[in-house]
Design an enzyme around this catalytic site. Structure first.
Site, PDB file in Angstrom:
ATOM      1  CG  ASP A 254       3.850  31.278  42.090  1.00 33.07           C
ATOM      2  OD1 ASP A 254       2.612  31.048  41.732  1.00 33.07           O
ATOM      3  OD2 ASP A 254       4.291  32.452  42.537  1.00 33.07           O
ATOM      4  CD  GLU A 291       1.169  31.340  37.939  1.00 32.08           C
ATOM      5  OE1 GLU A 291       0.099  31.832  37.939  1.00 32.08           O
ATOM      6  OE2 GLU A 291       1.979  31.138  39.008  1.00 32.08           O
TER       7      GLU A 291
END
Length: 586
Positions: A254, A291
């Site tokens: 993330d 990400e």
């Protein structure tokens, strides 16, 4: 890195306990009675204690002042404030013992939140829906973060104990059973992990290991100091732990742009190489995805046989944002960077990966964003129309279905699911679910009120018109509203949308996937009349071609190079009907 530095280890005689606590003077492990841990010169405290078995509960007492859970706890049956539990990971008997994974080009992802995927909100309940995913054409189940978070309700990005799957969804063996059953059906399983910050409640590391943190700040709190060897090991061992002990097929890291790290060898590079070593050791196919708002193409390589410092793919937010502006007309916030020519931006994403490949971003005050990405293979990009962030960060958590013409959504799906990039759906999107996915959490006291007020301030601008309609993230009813209504897939528009998605994914499996090895970016062009054309050289020397009219009026495509066998849509003349999509291979 087969041996964990952090966390308890069962031994023939009992268990070994270790804690890195360089700022502590004394550490005791609290079992039925306290046991002092011996301090080493490097800040490690340790002790081997006889008679300890799996299931034992324990805490660490720091300087006779505070009792804390193990930061590498395997399980917290009574949430973060409770005792940690010793888990014997060798006790689970895997049924899919021969599973070695699937090649990355076969990936069709679906992102899911365990707590709202089923009415029961558990790992075990998800098993009952795996056959639906297989029948739909999904090949990879992606779970939002599971690291133990405060309370019973959370998206997962506030995790504090990175090694402990949250007890709100079941026990460790329940999670293993879900992964095992998925593998028996040919499904890969991925886990979203957060290495850019710790959650704001229940993190005690600053008390006894302040070296975990720097003075720098991320949007969610103090930055983690990966210059420190023990801190780097904590994250890398965690990644290997999920892959080894739970047999996840890969991880999604993330918001890696928020990892503040001046070190010459980055955490991402070292973590990737460690995962590659595990893949070699076990003969498994393991995949890492990112990400990364920085659009760093240099971090990606989908063609590596196994991770060796790079990562398979990145979530392509550019692709989503351009589509969202085209479909919804919304241009607030970061959507403003795509407001001028969203169809051209879609064409660029289809033709060379990122939209921002070094251009100035107005949303980021003119900062240059991204790196050239056209030399990468298309499978280095994960394309999607919806995900947890892009739904949940809206005031009402509403999906595209609430605001966009279904014909337009179906055209977007026909492009996304058949293009040579890796496609991803958000849970329920396969039948056009209308249940919202608002942000929710279960904090207490001042933090709860701070989150509540923060959300109100966040939506005071573009979403001010909603006023009291904006759901309270602390209310259980907000979480309840996000529960998928599976009955909507059985009849009416839901059943029709599901039929469409299944048909598209069957075509992908038959016509696209076998040609992806060696596929390259080609060309894509948008016309002022709403027509989009694109061509990709595929690995078998054929060309995949797309013509689409992404407008609500008839248009002329003017593409005289159309050739090949029609695999989806209607054979088009010069006039292309509104929201129509045509795919050919030849």
């Amino acid at each position: 890195m087969n041996e964990r530095s952090f966390g308890p280890r069962l031994t023939a005689a009992g268990a070994s306990f270790r804690l890195w606590a360089p700022a502590a003077r004394r550490v005791d492990v609290l079992l039925e009675t306290p046991h002092p841990l011996a301090r080493g010169d490097d800040g490690w405290f340790s002790a081997d204690i006889a008679g300890v078995k799996a299931g034992a509960r324990y805490k660490f007492r720091i300087d006779d002042e505070i009792d804390v859970p193990d930061p590498a706890s395997d399980f917290q049956p009574e949430d973060i404030p409770g005792s940690s539990e010793v888990i014997d990971h060798t006790a689970y008997r895997w049924r899919a013992a021969d599973w070695r994974g699937r090649p990355w080009p076969e990936a069709v992802l679906i992102e899911t939140h365990v707590g709202t995927f089923t009415p029961d909100g558990s790992y075990r309940a998800m098993i009952g829906k795996l056959d639906h995913l297989v029948a739909t054409g999904i090949t990879a189940l992606e779970l939002m973060p599971l690291a133990d978070f405060p309370g019973r309700r959370n998206w997962g990005y506030d995790g504090v104990l990175w090694y402990a799957p949250d007890s709100a969804y079941g026990r460790p063996d329940d999670l293993k059973a879900l992964i095992d059953e998925a593998h028996l059906r040919g499904l890969m399983v991925f886990l979203d992990v957060v290495y850019n910050h710790f959650g704001p409640e229940g993190n005690y590391l600053g008390r006894y290991a302040p070296a975990f943190f720097t003075d720098a700040q991320t949007p969610w709190g103090s930055a983690i100091d990966y210059r420190v060897r023990e801190v780097r090991d904590f994250a890398i061992e965690n990644a290997l732990y999920w892959l080894r002990e739970y047999r996840f097929d890969g991880l999604r890291l993330d918001a890696v742009h928020a990892i503040i790290e001046p070190a010459k060898v980055s955490l991402l590079h070292e973590l990737s190489r460690a995962v590659g070593d595990l893949a070699t050791e076990t003969g498994r196919q393991l995949h890492l995805m990112l990400e990364n708002d920085d659009n760093a193409a240099s971090l990606l390589d989908a063609r590596e046989e196994m991770p060796r410092g790079k990562h398979r793919a990145q979530w392509n937010d550019d692709y989503h944002h351009a589509w969202h502006v085209l479909l919804s007309g919304e241009t607030h916030g970061y959507y403003g960077d795509y407001r001028h020519a969203p169809l051209n931006d879609i064409a660029r994403a289809l033709g060379s990966g990122f939209v921002y490949q070094g251009e100035a971003s107005a949303h980021r005050d003119g900062q240059l964003r991204g790196e050239p990405s056209g030399a990468l293979t298309p499978t280095a990009f994960i394309n999607f129309l919806q995900n947890h962030d892009q739904i949940g960060n809206r005031a009402l958590g509403d999906r595209l279905e609430a605001n966009v013409d279904p014909r337009a959504i179906e055209a977007a799906l026909a492009i996304t699911l058949l293009a040579p990039m890796v496609p991803m759906l958000f849970m329920g999107e396969e039948w056009g679910a209308k249940s919202p996915f608002p942000f929710f959490c279960d904090f207490q006291g001042e933090l709860a009120e701070a989150v509540r007020q923060g959300r109100r301030r966040e939506f005071a601008g573009a979403y001010a018109r909603y006023g009291d309609e904006i759901p309270d993230p602390l209310e259980p009813s907000t979480t309840q509203s996000a529960m998928l209504d599976w009955t909507a897939a059985d009849a009416g528009p839901g059943a029709e949308r599901l039929r469409l998605v299944r048909e598209l994914l069957a075509i992908r499996r038959r016509e696209i996937v076998p040609r992806l090895a060696g596929a390259r970016f080609g060309s894509a062009r948008a016309s002022d009349n709403g027509v989009l054309t694109a061509h990709w050289p595929m690995g078998d020397s054929t060309t995949l071609s797309l013509i689409a009219n992404l407008s609500d009026r008839d248009a002329s495509h003017g593409d005289h190079k159309t050739r090949g066998t029609l695999i989806w849509g209607a054979a088009l003349n010069q006039s292309v009907p509104p929201w129509s999509v045509s795919w050919r291979i030849g």
